[in-house]
Design an enzyme around this catalytic site. Structure first.
Site, PDB file in Angstrom:
ATOM      1  N   GLU A 101       0.820  -1.233   0.018  1.00  0.00           N
ATOM      2  CA  GLU A 101       0.023  -0.028  -0.004  1.00  0.00           C
ATOM      3  C   GLU A 101       1.013   1.319   0.085  1.00  0.00           C
ATOM      4  OE1 GLU A 101      -3.525   1.779   2.689  1.00  0.00           O
ATOM      5  OE2 GLU A 101      -3.101  -0.222   2.763  1.00  0.00           O
ATOM      6  N   ASP A 103       0.151   5.169   0.809  1.00  0.00           N
ATOM      7  CA  ASP A 103      -0.913   6.071   1.437  1.00  0.00           C
ATOM      8  C   ASP A 103      -0.579   7.467   1.407  1.00  0.00           C
ATOM      9  OD1 ASP A 103      -2.932   4.064   2.220  1.00  0.00           O
ATOM     10  OD2 ASP A 103      -1.882   3.993   4.175  1.00  0.00           O
ATOM     11  N   GLU A 105      -2.878  10.682   2.937  1.00  0.00           N
ATOM     12  CA  GLU A 105      -4.076  10.831   3.934  1.00  0.00           C
ATOM     13  C   GLU A 105      -3.966  12.160   4.443  1.00  0.00           C
ATOM     14  OE1 GLU A 105      -5.356   6.435   6.148  1.00  0.00           O
ATOM     15  OE2 GLU A 105      -3.913   7.533   7.045  1.00  0.00           O
TER      16      GLU A 105
END
Length: 302
Positions: A101, A103, A105
């Site tokens: 993953e 990410d 955010e």
């Protein structure tokens, strides 16, 4: 989209972003709504997608395809006002317990405070590689471009074509690197007030809801993954040299991401961002790693 060789010169930043805005993209073709019912809307003939969150639910969308390596550019405008407790995301992820993953955010904030972008990289289900940055602009006032370059050599995360993070492939030093699991593109807006703002001390003011974030022009130059969504297989035999890149802008297929790295100007820009705006780096958190910092932290300048 022009890669600009990840910064040939600082004067090319605006040029690169302008090209992204002009590229062809259509959310109806490349994405579909994942959750949130009517809180997620595709508008303007597929040129704009909005995600909203109220006290009942957030919303999200997902790409139609999976990708194994590529460059992924997404324009975003965050929800305005007092958005403390909200989390707006743009990320790539494979499936399964041992997933990979990448990410991005964006943590909501109380009005007037800088916005925080939290980044993380998972390999084979293991994360804990957070680096967080204060953005040097208000991301709710206009669209800005957030990018992930992922090739066999490194992962580069960029904001308006300025590199903010590099994660190099150090497999020779036994550091796992995402290279065999195709990833899907996700985006979401959800309630994270248990941790997202000042460690959860500031709670969401639901009188400000619904919160709405907008996703605009995007461009994907990438290799399609060898596995379709829904398959239960956990094995991904794949040759990087066999990759035939595809693009969401058929008139502008760009393969330069495959060997992309930072030149001297790019490294200087990375240092500038990390010196002035990085607020957390797992590679300096000895309390988190009492047995010693992760191996990649000992072999990376950034």
């Amino acid at each position: 989209m022009s890669s600009c060789n990840i910064i040939l010169s600082l004067s090319l930043f605006i040029t690169c972003v302008t090209v992204i805005m002009a590229s062809a993209s259509n959310f109806y073709q490349d994405f579909h709504i994942l959750f949130g019912d009517q809180r997620a809307q595709i508008l303007d003939g597929g040129q704009l997608l909005t995600l909203s969150q109220d006290q009942t639910s957030g919303s999200g969308f997902i790409s139609q395809n999976q990708y194994l390596f590529g460059r992924f550019d997404m324009q975003m405008k965050l929800a305005p006002g007092n958005t403390a407790g909200t989390v707006t995301t743009f990320y790539l992820s494979s499936s399964g317990y041992h997933h990979d993953e990448i990410d991005l955010e964006f943590l909501g904030n109380t009005s007037g405070n800088p916005y925080t972008l939290s980044t993380n990289i998972y390999t084979q289900g293991i994360g804990g590689r957070e680096q967080q940055f204060h953005l040097w602009f208000d991301p709710s006032k206009d669209f800005h471009t957030y990018s992930v370059v992922w090739n066999v050599h490194r992962i580069i995360i960029l904001v308006d074509n300025s590199p903010i993070r590099v994660f190099n492939n150090l497999e020779l030093l036994h550091v796992p690197f995402p290279k065999s699991q195709p990833m899907t593109i996700y985006a979401s807006l959800w309630d994270g007030d248990s941790w997202a703002t000042q460690g959860g001390r500031v709670k969401t003011d639901w009188s400000q809801a619904p919160f709405t974030a907008s996703y605009g022009r995007y461009n994907i130059n990438a290799c399609l993954g060898s596995q379709q969504q829904g398959s239960s297989s956990s094995s991904y035999p794949y040759s990087y040299t066999d990759c035939v890149p595809t693009s969401t802008n058929s008139s502008n297929v760009d393969n330069s991401w495959r060997n992309l790295g930072l030149n001297a100007a790019g490294r200087n820009r990375l240092r500038w961002v990390q010196t002035k705006f990085m607020i957390y780096n797992y590679c300096t958190d000895r309390n988190k790693f009492p047995g010693g910092l992760p191996r990649e932290c000992q072999h990376s300048k950034f």
